[in-house]
Motif scaffolding. Structure first.
Motif, PDB file in Angstrom:
ATOM      1  N   MET A 143      68.182  59.897 123.865  1.00 22.31           N
ATOM      2  CA  MET A 143      69.206  60.385 124.792  1.00 22.31           C
ATOM      3  C   MET A 143      69.228  61.905 124.733  1.00 22.31           C
ATOM      4  SD  MET A 143      72.564  59.389 122.517  1.00 22.31           S
ATOM      5  CE  MET A 143      72.123  57.684 122.661  1.00 22.31           C
ATOM      6  N   PRO A 144      69.844  62.548 125.727  1.00 23.61           N
ATOM      7  CA  PRO A 144      69.958  64.006 125.639  1.00 23.61           C
ATOM      8  C   PRO A 144      70.929  64.395 124.533  1.00 23.61           C
ATOM      9  CG  PRO A 144      71.108  63.180 127.584  1.00 23.61           C
ATOM     10  CD  PRO A 144      70.434  62.005 126.947  1.00 23.61           C
ATOM     11  N   GLY A 145      70.668  65.514 123.888  1.00 26.36           N
ATOM     12  CA  GLY A 145      71.552  65.960 122.822  1.00 26.36           C
ATOM     13  C   GLY A 145      71.014  67.201 122.135  1.00 26.36           C
ATOM     14  N   LYS A 146      71.585  67.486 120.972  1.00 27.90           N
ATOM     15  CA  LYS A 146      71.196  68.653 120.178  1.00 27.90           C
ATOM     16  C   LYS A 146      70.654  68.174 118.841  1.00 27.90           C
ATOM     17  CE  LYS A 146      73.845  71.832 117.766  1.00 27.90           C
ATOM     18  NZ  LYS A 146      75.045  72.636 117.645  1.00 27.90           N
ATOM     19  N   VAL A 147      69.515  68.729 118.434  1.00 29.10           N
ATOM     20  CA  VAL A 147      68.931  68.378 117.146  1.00 29.10           C
ATOM     21  C   VAL A 147      69.799  69.001 116.052  1.00 29.10           C
ATOM     22  CG1 VAL A 147      66.905  68.571 115.661  1.00 29.10           C
ATOM     23  CG2 VAL A 147      66.605  68.288 118.133  1.00 29.10           C
ATOM     24  N   VAL A 148      70.403  68.132 115.225  1.00 28.53           N
ATOM     25  CA  VAL A 148      71.303  68.589 114.174  1.00 28.53           C
ATOM     26  C   VAL A 148      70.550  68.758 112.856  1.00 28.53           C
ATOM     27  CG1 VAL A 148      73.365  68.003 112.838  1.00 28.53           C
ATOM     28  CG2 VAL A 148      73.276  67.481 115.258  1.00 28.53           C
ATOM     29  N   LYS A 149      69.669  67.802 112.540  1.00 31.65           N
ATOM     30  CA  LYS A 149      68.966  67.855 111.266  1.00 31.65           C
ATOM     31  C   LYS A 149      67.599  67.199 111.391  1.00 31.65           C
ATOM     32  CE  LYS A 149      69.426  67.090 106.388  1.00 31.65           C
ATOM     33  NZ  LYS A 149      70.182  66.652 105.265  1.00 31.65           N
ATOM     34  N   ILE A 150      66.615  67.830 110.765  1.00 34.94           N
ATOM     35  CA  ILE A 150      65.269  67.267 110.675  1.00 34.94           C
ATOM     36  C   ILE A 150      65.065  66.877 109.218  1.00 34.94           C
ATOM     37  CG2 ILE A 150      62.805  67.688 110.991  1.00 34.94           C
ATOM     38  CD1 ILE A 150      63.615  69.803 113.119  1.00 34.94           C
ATOM     39  N   ASN A 151      64.851  65.591 108.977  1.00 36.34           N
ATOM     40  CA  ASN A 151      64.789  65.069 107.609  1.00 36.34           C
ATOM     41  C   ASN A 151      63.381  65.024 107.027  1.00 36.34           C
ATOM     42  OD1 ASN A 151      67.578  64.599 107.573  1.00 36.34           O
ATOM     43  ND2 ASN A 151      67.323  62.616 108.539  1.00 36.34           N
ATOM     44  N   VAL A 152      62.364  65.434 107.788  1.00 36.57           N
ATOM     45  CA  VAL A 152      60.977  65.390 107.322  1.00 36.57           C
ATOM     46  C   VAL A 152      60.311  66.732 107.613  1.00 36.57           C
ATOM     47  CG1 VAL A 152      60.724  62.896 107.591  1.00 36.57           C
ATOM     48  CG2 VAL A 152      60.191  64.394 109.516  1.00 36.57           C
ATOM     49  N   SER A 153      59.182  66.941 106.974  1.00 37.24           N
ATOM     50  CA  SER A 153      58.375  68.136 107.205  1.00 37.24           C
ATOM     51  C   SER A 153      56.980  67.699 107.620  1.00 37.24           C
ATOM     52  CB  SER A 153      58.265  68.967 105.926  1.00 37.24           C
ATOM     53  OG  SER A 153      59.528  69.398 105.494  1.00 37.24           O
ATOM     54  N   GLN A 154      56.241  68.607 108.222  1.00 35.81           N
ATOM     55  CA  GLN A 154      54.867  68.307 108.590  1.00 35.81           C
ATOM     56  C   GLN A 154      54.096  67.964 107.324  1.00 35.81           C
ATOM     57  OE1 GLN A 154      53.170  71.224 111.122  1.00 35.81           O
ATOM     58  NE2 GLN A 154      51.195  70.212 111.257  1.00 35.81           N
ATOM     59  N   ILE A 209      65.122  62.238 112.204  1.00 34.66           N
ATOM     60  CA  ILE A 209      65.863  63.311 112.876  1.00 34.66           C
ATOM     61  C   ILE A 209      67.251  62.793 113.228  1.00 34.66           C
ATOM     62  CG2 ILE A 209      65.996  64.665 115.033  1.00 34.66           C
ATOM     63  CD1 ILE A 209      63.011  65.035 114.910  1.00 34.66           C
ATOM     64  N   ILE A 210      68.231  63.690 113.224  1.00 37.25           N
ATOM     65  CA  ILE A 210      69.580  63.344 113.681  1.00 37.25           C
ATOM     66  C   ILE A 210      69.892  64.191 114.906  1.00 37.25           C
ATOM     67  CG2 ILE A 210      72.037  63.318 113.114  1.00 37.25           C
ATOM     68  CD1 ILE A 210      71.210  62.943 110.180  1.00 37.25           C
ATOM     69  N   ILE A 211      70.337  63.520 115.972  1.00 35.79           N
ATOM     70  CA  ILE A 211      70.704  64.180 117.222  1.00 35.79           C
ATOM     71  C   ILE A 211      72.200  64.005 117.441  1.00 35.79           C
ATOM     72  CG2 ILE A 211      70.470  64.053 119.741  1.00 35.79           C
ATOM     73  CD1 ILE A 211      67.589  63.376 119.366  1.00 35.79           C
ATOM     74  N   GLU A 212      72.851  65.048 117.914  1.00 36.32           N
ATOM     75  CA  GLU A 212      74.267  64.963 118.257  1.00 36.32           C
ATOM     76  C   GLU A 212      74.384  64.836 119.775  1.00 36.32           C
ATOM     77  OE1 GLU A 212      77.304  68.358 118.491  1.00 36.32           O
ATOM     78  OE2 GLU A 212      77.521  67.549 116.461  1.00 36.32           O
ATOM     79  N   SER A 213      75.093  63.823 120.197  1.00 38.28           N
ATOM     80  CA  SER A 213      75.317  63.595 121.623  1.00 38.28           C
ATOM     81  C   SER A 213      76.728  63.050 121.804  1.00 38.28           C
ATOM     82  CB  SER A 213      74.284  62.608 122.158  1.00 38.28           C
ATOM     83  OG  SER A 213      74.454  62.410 123.540  1.00 38.28           O
ATOM     84  N   MET A 214      77.470  63.623 122.709  1.00 38.39           N
ATOM     85  CA  MET A 214      78.845  63.202 122.972  1.00 38.39           C
ATOM     86  C   MET A 214      79.683  63.167 121.693  1.00 38.39           C
ATOM     87  SD  MET A 214      78.235  60.349 125.953  1.00 38.39           S
ATOM     88  CE  MET A 214      77.200  59.310 124.955  1.00 38.39           C
ATOM     89  N   LYS A 215      79.522  64.206 120.853  1.00 43.41           N
ATOM     90  CA  LYS A 215      80.260  64.366 119.593  1.00 43.41           C
ATOM     91  C   LYS A 215      79.969  63.269 118.567  1.00 43.41           C
ATOM     92  CE  LYS A 215      83.946  66.979 121.748  1.00 43.41           C
ATOM     93  NZ  LYS A 215      85.358  67.146 121.959  1.00 43.41           N
ATOM     94  N   MET A 216      78.848  62.559 118.735  1.00 40.69           N
ATOM     95  CA  MET A 216      78.431  61.536 117.776  1.00 40.69           C
ATOM     96  C   MET A 216      77.057  61.903 117.246  1.00 40.69           C
ATOM     97  SD  MET A 216      79.638  58.033 119.757  1.00 40.69           S
ATOM     98  CE  MET A 216      78.175  57.257 119.236  1.00 40.69           C
ATOM     99  N   GLU A 217      76.816  61.626 115.966  1.00 38.95           N
ATOM    100  CA  GLU A 217      75.502  61.849 115.389  1.00 38.95           C
ATOM    101  C   GLU A 217      74.689  60.561 115.492  1.00 38.95           C
ATOM    102  OE1 GLU A 217      75.757  63.521 111.462  1.00 38.95           O
ATOM    103  OE2 GLU A 217      76.399  65.462 112.261  1.00 38.95           O
ATOM    104  N   ILE A 218      73.525  60.675 116.117  1.00 42.26           N
ATOM    105  CA  ILE A 218      72.665  59.519 116.339  1.00 42.26           C
ATOM    106  C   ILE A 218      71.385  59.693 115.523  1.00 42.26           C
ATOM    107  CG2 ILE A 218      71.277  58.278 118.048  1.00 42.26           C
ATOM    108  CD1 ILE A 218      74.335  60.109 119.172  1.00 42.26           C
ATOM    109  N   PRO A 219      71.120  58.786 114.567  1.00 41.35           N
ATOM    110  CA  PRO A 219      69.876  58.885 113.810  1.00 41.35           C
ATOM    111  C   PRO A 219      68.697  58.415 114.664  1.00 41.35           C
ATOM    112  CG  PRO A 219      71.161  57.013 113.064  1.00 41.35           C
ATOM    113  CD  PRO A 219      71.984  57.719 114.096  1.00 41.35           C
ATOM    114  N   PRO A 250      66.333  66.971 126.206  1.00 37.49           N
ATOM    115  CA  PRO A 250      66.646  65.909 127.160  1.00 37.49           C
ATOM    116  C   PRO A 250      66.110  64.566 126.642  1.00 37.49           C
ATOM    117  CG  PRO A 250      64.848  67.275 127.984  1.00 37.49           C
ATOM    118  CD  PRO A 250      65.286  67.860 126.679  1.00 37.49           C
ATOM    119  N   GLN A 251      66.570  63.494 127.234  1.00 37.84           N
ATOM    120  CA  GLN A 251      66.095  62.162 126.875  1.00 37.84           C
ATOM    121  C   GLN A 251      64.593  62.093 127.102  1.00 37.84           C
ATOM    122  OE1 GLN A 251      68.041  59.027 129.014  1.00 37.84           O
ATOM    123  NE2 GLN A 251      66.873  57.422 128.036  1.00 37.84           N
TER     124      GLN A 251
END
Length: 70
Positions: free
Chosen positions: A8-19, A30-40, A61-62
């Motif tokens: 879904m569209p949102g903001k990347v809040v946290k990246i839990n892995v590295s290359q 990765i955790i994305i924030e969308s509509m004030k909810m954190e989506i793993p 974007p999605q």
């Protein structure tokens, strides 16, 4: 190469892995924030993280390819 995309569209809040990290199927990468909810966002495959296409704070974007796993 398998791709992990934004559900879904949102903001990347946290990246839990590295290359170069090895991930398991269904691991939270990765955790994305969308509509004030954190989506793993979880990997759909096991493998090695080959590239990360976003940074923390990015608006996505999605359907955006977040990272690739080989």
């Amino acid at each position: 190469m398998k791709k992990v995309v934004s559900p879904m569209p949102g903001k990347v809040v946290k990246i839990n892995v590295s290359q170069g990290d090895c991930v398991k199927n269904d691991q939270e990468v990765i955790i994305i924030e969308s509509m004030k909810m954190e989506i793993p966002v979880c990997s759909q495959n096991s493998g090695k993280v080959m590239e990360i296409n976003v940074s923390e704070g990015d608006a996505v974007p999605q359907g955006t390819v977040l990272l690739a796993i080989e």
